[in-house]
Write an enzyme that holds these catalytic residues in place. Structure first.
Site, PDB file in Angstrom:
ATOM      1  N   LEU A 131       0.811  -1.213   0.000  1.00 36.91           N
ATOM      2  CA  LEU A 131       0.000   0.000   0.000  1.00 36.91           C
ATOM      3  C   LEU A 131       0.845   1.265   0.000  1.00 36.91           C
ATOM      4  CD1 LEU A 131      -2.850  -0.809   2.561  1.00 36.91           C
ATOM      5  CD2 LEU A 131      -2.692  -1.405   0.143  1.00 36.91           C
ATOM      6  N   ASN A 148       3.939  -8.137   6.718  1.00 37.17           N
ATOM      7  CA  ASN A 148       4.477  -7.274   7.778  1.00 37.17           C
ATOM      8  C   ASN A 148       3.510  -6.177   8.207  1.00 37.17           C
ATOM      9  OD1 ASN A 148       4.657  -5.755   5.412  1.00 37.17           O
ATOM     10  ND2 ASN A 148       6.534  -4.724   6.040  1.00 37.17           N
ATOM     11  N   GLU A 149       2.218  -6.415   8.039  1.00 38.66           N
ATOM     12  CA  GLU A 149       1.221  -5.383   8.340  1.00 38.66           C
ATOM     13  C   GLU A 149       1.265  -4.910   9.789  1.00 38.66           C
ATOM     14  OE1 GLU A 149      -0.342  -7.316   4.647  1.00 38.66           O
ATOM     15  OE2 GLU A 149       0.638  -7.986   6.472  1.00 38.66           O
ATOM     16  N   GLY A 170       1.143  -6.042   0.687  1.00 38.53           N
ATOM     17  CA  GLY A 170       0.360  -6.123  -0.542  1.00 38.53           C
ATOM     18  C   GLY A 170       1.103  -6.772  -1.692  1.00 38.53           C
TER      19      GLY A 170
END
Length: 341
Positions: free
Chosen positions: A86, A154-155, A131
């Protein structure tokens, strides 16, 4: 040789895709003589997902589908990054209407890629967090080049939570325990680690080798009846797509509320001011920030010509060790290097 006959019917497409490969395009599509579409992501500097980029990717997938191209390989035009995920500019202080349109566009792209009737493979030729990992995992086959690159979810390290449909995708690919550990700890896998847990299917020496291995996977379907392959794929993947279709509004609202949470915004503002580009590539992809900074100086010089002092920009990168990376479309970040021509 069922697929080979279909491929021959599409050789003419190689000369009919120029409208998707213009200088300003963020995606380059070429169809080879075997009828395989190669989609190169090329949005500087790290193929991050802005709304415009996602809309262009959606149109590219429509092009492959509508022209009945048999197979597609997704890769990157950049040598060290597949996609950083993102664009932080879509997350920092988002306008509610725009963000919800952005998120529904991402949902649409995922459903098109995951549910594509054509064969899909990913040649992962660089860093692939969040993403980027999502797009790669949505393909039927994944080949990653060897090296110091990583892939993973890795959000949480960015103050975000992956959507349920992404979690389900990962849980259906690797075992549930590995998926839980990866999501909660923001684990990034080396190519060897990713292969061990089956996050990817093969490791390649370089991009050309990765594409060649993707093509070998595609060739496996030469003797398979196309309708049998497509219907089987739809039976396996259809329920996940149907589930998202029925919960798109709830999913969008849940993500929006998460994004505007003060804790998430604190992470977003740190990244935004660490680098004016779409999230700090050094944080997201493992890049050397000074290298990214100098590469962006070169990109701005190419775009702005005599208006831009490229040498001064590069010297600033070295002096401050890449702490402030120029964004060619952000006046504030490049104003120190603009002359008065």
């Amino acid at each position: 040789m069922l697929l080979r006959r279909v491929y021959k019917q599409h050789r003419w497409l190689a000369s009919h895709v120029k409208f998707l490969s213009t200088q300003k395009s963020s995606i380059d599509i070429k169809v080879d003589n075997d009828g395989i579409a190669i989609l190169n992501l090329q949005r500087p500097p790290v193929n991050s997902f802005s709304m415009d980029f996602l809309k262009e990717l959606s149109k590219s997938l429509d092009f492959v589908e509508n022209n009945k191209i048999t197979a597609m390989i997704l890769t990157s035009a950049f040598p060290r990054v597949f996609s950083a995920g993102l664009d932080i500019n879509e997350v920092y202080k988002p306008d509610a209407v725009r963000f919800k349109e952005f998120w529904t566009t991402l949902q649409e792209v995922w459903m098109k890629l995951f549910g594509a009737r054509f064969i899909t493979a990913a040649a992962i030729n660089g860093q692939s967090p969040a993403g980027g990992c999502l797009m790669a995992m949505s393909c039927e086959y994944r080949v990653m080049i060897k090296g110091t690159f990583t892939i993973g979810m890795n959000e949480t390290s960015l103050g975000l939570i992956a959507p349920t449909w992404f979690m389900e995708l990962v849980k259906n690919t690797i075992n549930v325990r590995d998926a839980e550990y990866a999501f909660t700890t923001s684990r990034m896998f080396t190519p060897e680690e990713a292969l061990k847990v089956r996050l990817i299917d093969e490791i390649a020496a370089d991009k050309d080798d990765a594409i060649a291995k993707c093509k070998r996977f595609i060739k496996k379907f030469d003797e398979i009846t196309p309708s049998a392959r497509i219907n089987t794929k739809m039976k396996l993947r259809g329920p996940a797509i149907k589930k998202l279709q029925n919960t798109r509004q709830e999913d969008t609202e849940e993500i929006y509320q998460l994004v505007i949470h003060p804790d998430t915004q604190k992470v977003a503002i740190f990244q935004l001011y660490s680098s004016p580009v779409s999230a700090n590539p050094a944080i997201i992809t493992g890049y050397d920030p000074m290298e990214v900074c100098i590469e962006n100086c070169a990109q701005c010089k190419k775009m702005l010509g005599a208006w831009f002092e490229g040498q001064l920009c590069a010297e600033s990168c070295i002096k401050y060790r890449g702490k402030m990376i120029p964004d060619c479309e952000n006046y504030a970040s490049i104003s120190p290097f603009l002359n008065k021509l």
